[in-house]
Design a protein around this motif. Structure first.
Motif, PDB file in Angstrom:
ATOM      1  N   SER A 191       0.029  -9.497 -16.372  1.00  0.00           N
ATOM      2  CA  SER A 191      -0.937 -10.019 -17.416  1.00  0.00           C
ATOM      3  C   SER A 191      -1.595 -11.582 -16.988  1.00  0.00           C
ATOM      4  O   SER A 191      -1.018 -11.923 -16.268  1.00  0.00           O
ATOM      5  CB  SER A 191      -0.218  -9.949 -18.713  1.00  0.00           C
ATOM      6  N   LEU A 217      -6.715 -11.177 -12.784  1.00  0.00           N
ATOM      7  CA  LEU A 217      -5.888  -9.733 -12.463  1.00  0.00           C
ATOM      8  C   LEU A 217      -6.132  -8.991 -11.243  1.00  0.00           C
ATOM      9  O   LEU A 217      -5.350  -8.639 -10.328  1.00  0.00           O
ATOM     10  CB  LEU A 217      -6.178  -8.782 -13.656  1.00  0.00           C
ATOM     11  N   ARG A 283      -4.050  -7.430 -19.982  1.00  0.00           N
ATOM     12  CA  ARG A 283      -2.722  -7.127 -19.344  1.00  0.00           C
ATOM     13  C   ARG A 283      -3.129  -5.528 -18.609  1.00  0.00           C
ATOM     14  O   ARG A 283      -3.777  -4.891 -19.171  1.00  0.00           O
ATOM     15  CB  ARG A 283      -1.558  -6.566 -20.136  1.00  0.00           C
ATOM     16  N   ALA A 284      -2.693  -5.572 -17.214  1.00  0.00           N
ATOM     17  CA  ALA A 284      -2.899  -4.453 -16.447  1.00  0.00           C
ATOM     18  C   ALA A 284      -1.862  -3.604 -16.461  1.00  0.00           C
ATOM     19  O   ALA A 284      -0.820  -4.053 -16.342  1.00  0.00           O
ATOM     20  CB  ALA A 284      -3.454  -4.918 -14.972  1.00  0.00           C
TER      21      ALA A 284
END
Length: 352
Positions: A191, A217, A283-284
């Motif tokens: 994140s 990211l 967030r990934a």
């Protein structure tokens, strides 16, 4: 005082974590919850769900009493305020938690009357997965509240929204949800976040922040050789309330452009109007090795240009630092940086 029967009770709790909290704190909070029930699922970055059904009988308290005790222990042990809700399923618990201010709790009784009393007056956009466009489409047919939707036959909703979406909306409008509390750890995620020094009302500034976070990211995913299957955007407002929305990507990726597009789409689905935003995180989710990436074939050679520029930027950053190249639109917002990017100085050349 709401009394709760012997049915299923799910707790959804959100802790008021500081932006720079101890990385081990979430695991400590998990152990606190596991003192009450073994069925605990942590939801990054600051929440958890727990099945209280057995805890209610063991502690000889109703759902409100157990929830209050959990909140008191979090405050006493870790000086953390929290907003919490208990309801017959995860859908209702999550919706109630989103409406509960820090330090308070909401309990929905396990009865059709209590569920209807909570759901029916709520705007239809508060149901998970209902974005601005879907809410507007339903409004054209006079369906403004969840109660309005609940009164419509399922086949009618399916004709309006499609078979799957209509069926899901019909179930949600009646407060039905089959999600369980999964104790297994969530897939790995990374994140990035940005905390505004003041209440930020400008949508343009919000979008620049999302681009900066997506850029951060993407660079981290490419450096670590990973791809992400989804994005979660969390927005915290001046009153400390929070909105969180997730989206599964059409294709797992590690590239900034599709990540930014997905982040914009999630932001637009929130329908914010002059919201007083203090914090945005991206967030990934559900990371995979980059070797598992697939890509839709295209006949347009221009589609590859952003990725070629991105590769050049990555090589320049590896040699000269992260601040040497960055999206041009961020040049007019030098102060908009993710927490990870802060201190690296976004200065130098620009790229689009």
């Amino acid at each position: 005082m709401i009394t709760v029967g012997e049915g299923r009770q799910i707790l959804h709790i959100r802790f008021a974590l500081a932006p720079e909290h101890n990385p081990d704190l979430l695991q400590q909070l998990r152990r606190l919850l596991e003192d009450f029930t073994p069925r605990v699922q942590m939801l990054e970055p600051d929440s958890a769900v727990a099945d209280l059904s057995g805890a209610i009988r063991f502690w000889h308290r109703d759902a409100r009493g157990v929830t209050e005790l959990i909140q008191l222990r979090a405050l006493a042990y870790y000086e953390l305020r929290s907003s919490a809700s208990a309801a017959p399923n995860r859908l209702l618990a999550a919706m109630a938690a989103a409406l509960t201010p820090p330090g308070r709790r909401t309990v929905i009784e396990d009865s059709p009357e209590a569920i209807d009393a909570f759901l029916r007056p709520r705007p239809v956009r508060e149901l998970p997965g209902i974005g601005t466009r879907t809410a507007a489409a339903l409004a054209e047919y006079g369906l403004h509240t969840i109660g309005d939707v609940a009164d419509v036959p399922q086949l009618t909703l399916q004709r309006l929204l499609g078979a799957r979406a209509g069926r899901t909306l019909h179930e949600q409008a009646h407060g039905r949800d089959t999600q369980i509390v999964d104790r297994t750890p969530a897939p790995a995620s990374i994140s990035a976040e940005h905390h505004f020094p003041h209440d930020e009302l400008g949508p343009a500034e919000h979008r620049r922040t999302l681009l900066a976070l997506a850029d951060d990211l993407g660079a981290r995913l490419r450096t670590s050789g990973q791809i992400t299957q989804g994005l979660t955007c969390t927005i915290r407002y001046a009153d400390q309330s929070t909105t969180r929305r997730s989206r599964t990507l059409p294709e797992a990726t590690q590239h900034t452009l599709p990540l930014a597009r997905a982040a914009y789409a999630v932001y637009e689905s929130l329908g914010l109007q002059r919201a007083r935003v203090r914090h945005i995180s991206l967030r990934a989710d559900a990371l995979l090795p980059a070797a598992k990436a697939t890509r839709q074939l295209t006949l347009d050679s221009n589609d590859d240009k952003p990725f070629a520029i991105e590769a050049v930027a990555d090589r320049a950053r590896a040699r000269f630092g992260h601040g040497v190249l960055y999206p041009a639109s961020l040049a007019i917002a030098a102060g908009t940086r993710s927490a990870r990017a802060q201190g690296r100085g976004r200065t130098g050349a620009r790229w689009i």
